[in-house]
Design an enzyme around this catalytic site. Structure first.
Site, PDB file in Angstrom:
ATOM      1  N   ARG A   1      -1.576  -5.879  -8.643  1.00  0.00           N
ATOM      2  CA  ARG A   1      -0.505  -6.811  -8.272  1.00  0.00           C
ATOM      3  C   ARG A   1      -0.281  -7.872  -9.337  1.00  0.00           C
ATOM      4  O   ARG A   1       0.834  -8.273  -9.610  1.00  0.00           O
ATOM      5  CB  ARG A   1      -0.863  -7.515  -6.951  1.00  0.00           C
ATOM      6  CG  ARG A   1      -0.777  -6.628  -5.757  1.00  0.00           C
ATOM      7  CD  ARG A   1      -1.384  -7.265  -4.558  1.00  0.00           C
ATOM      8  NE  ARG A   1      -2.817  -7.459  -4.740  1.00  0.00           N
ATOM      9  CZ  ARG A   1      -3.667  -7.750  -3.773  1.00  0.00           C
ATOM     10  NH1 ARG A   1      -3.225  -7.910  -2.546  1.00  0.00           N
ATOM     11  NH2 ARG A   1      -4.948  -7.889  -4.011  1.00  0.00           N
TER      12      ARG A   1
ATOM     13  N   LYS B   1     -15.809  -6.798   3.491  1.00  0.00           N
ATOM     14  CA  LYS B   1     -15.079  -7.873   4.159  1.00  0.00           C
ATOM     15  C   LYS B   1     -15.406  -7.813   5.649  1.00  0.00           C
ATOM     16  O   LYS B   1     -15.319  -6.747   6.256  1.00  0.00           O
ATOM     17  CB  LYS B   1     -13.574  -7.659   3.995  1.00  0.00           C
ATOM     18  CG  LYS B   1     -13.084  -7.776   2.580  1.00  0.00           C
ATOM     19  CD  LYS B   1     -11.613  -7.395   2.513  1.00  0.00           C
ATOM     20  CE  LYS B   1     -11.143  -7.254   1.078  1.00  0.00           C
ATOM     21  NZ  LYS B   1      -9.872  -6.539   0.981  1.00  0.00           N
TER      22      LYS B   1
ATOM     23  N   SER C   1      -3.165  -7.583   2.844  1.00  0.00           N
ATOM     24  CA  SER C   1      -3.387  -7.448   4.288  1.00  0.00           C
ATOM     25  C   SER C   1      -3.853  -8.775   4.868  1.00  0.00           C
ATOM     26  O   SER C   1      -3.444  -9.161   5.969  1.00  0.00           O
ATOM     27  CB  SER C   1      -4.446  -6.375   4.564  1.00  0.00           C
ATOM     28  OG  SER C   1      -4.003  -5.124   4.112  1.00  0.00           O
TER      29      SER C   1
ATOM     30  N   HIS D   1       0.841  -1.207   0.000  1.00  0.00           N
ATOM     31  CA  HIS D   1       0.000   0.000   0.000  1.00  0.00           C
ATOM     32  C   HIS D   1       0.878   1.260   0.000  1.00  0.00           C
ATOM     33  O   HIS D   1       0.626   2.212  -0.745  1.00  0.00           O
ATOM     34  CB  HIS D   1      -0.858   0.067   1.281  1.00  0.00           C
ATOM     35  CG  HIS D   1      -1.950  -0.938   1.389  1.00  0.00           C
ATOM     36  ND1 HIS D   1      -2.126  -1.727   2.494  1.00  0.00           N
ATOM     37  CD2 HIS D   1      -2.946  -1.280   0.529  1.00  0.00           C
ATOM     38  CE1 HIS D   1      -3.183  -2.503   2.330  1.00  0.00           C
ATOM     39  NE2 HIS D   1      -3.702  -2.265   1.137  1.00  0.00           N
TER      40      HIS D   1
END
Ligand code: PNS
Length: 161
Positions: free
Chosen positions: A91, A41, A128, A17
């Site tokens: 990514r 989430k 994360s 990040h």
């Protein structure tokens, strides 16, 4: 003045990040790290206040970056803050489908464009969720998150054990 948003859950902020935030800060006058208040989430590890505190610590060297919370639609938040761009890190190809869909939806809703920055290769495996999982089971995440986050993760999981 060009304002960009770097949105996310940041539960917690990782080096991946931070890489995206730092690089965004080189291209825009003003960068808002937009932390979602009500993520889809479930099961956040850190409270909003903790996430904010950790983010503050990690971006304090960047004078054009600030942290704000939002709930609801990201594009509404962007309009309220005069942000004309959203910046996301990509990514891998696996990120692409969903990110493209969100970018197109946000464009349709508001005209706000999303810019993608390719994640630096050394962070392309990072998320994360994985960092939390590794830390929970005692793995070393010190190269994956800023020191303040590594310390906090260690403290949290030592308490749980
Ligand atoms: O770090 P995350 O959890 O991958 O971040 C996802 C986030 C917060 C950027 C995304 O879920 C989002 O923008 N949510 C806000 C709600 C919204 O605007 N939904 C429509 C997107 S097309």
């Amino acid at each position: 003045m060009a304002t960009a948003l770097c949105p996310g859950s940041f539960d917690p902020v990782t080096n991946g990040h931070l890489d995206i935030i730092e690089r965004t800060a080189r291209h825009f006058d003003d960068v808002i790290v937009a932390v979602i208040r009500n993520p889809q989430k479930t099961g956040s590890l850190f409270t909003l206040e903790e996430r904010q505190e950790l983010l503050h610590e990690c971006v304090k060297h960047l004078s054009n970056v600030r942290i704000e919370f939002f709930k609801g639609l990201l594009v509404e938040f962007a309009k309220e803050h005069g942000a004309s761009s959203i910046v996301k890190g990509l990514r891998a190809v696996s990120d692409f489908d969903y990110e493209l869909q969100m970018a197109q939806m946000n464009q349709r809703l508001s005209g706000i464009d999303t810019f993608f920055i390719s994640t630096s290769p050394q962070y392309s495996f990072l998320s994360s969720s994985l960092v939390k999982e590794v830390a929970r089971f005692g793995g070393d995440v010190s190269t994956m998150v800023p020191p303040v986050v590594a310390e906090r993760l260690q403290g949290r999981f030592v308490q749980e054990a």
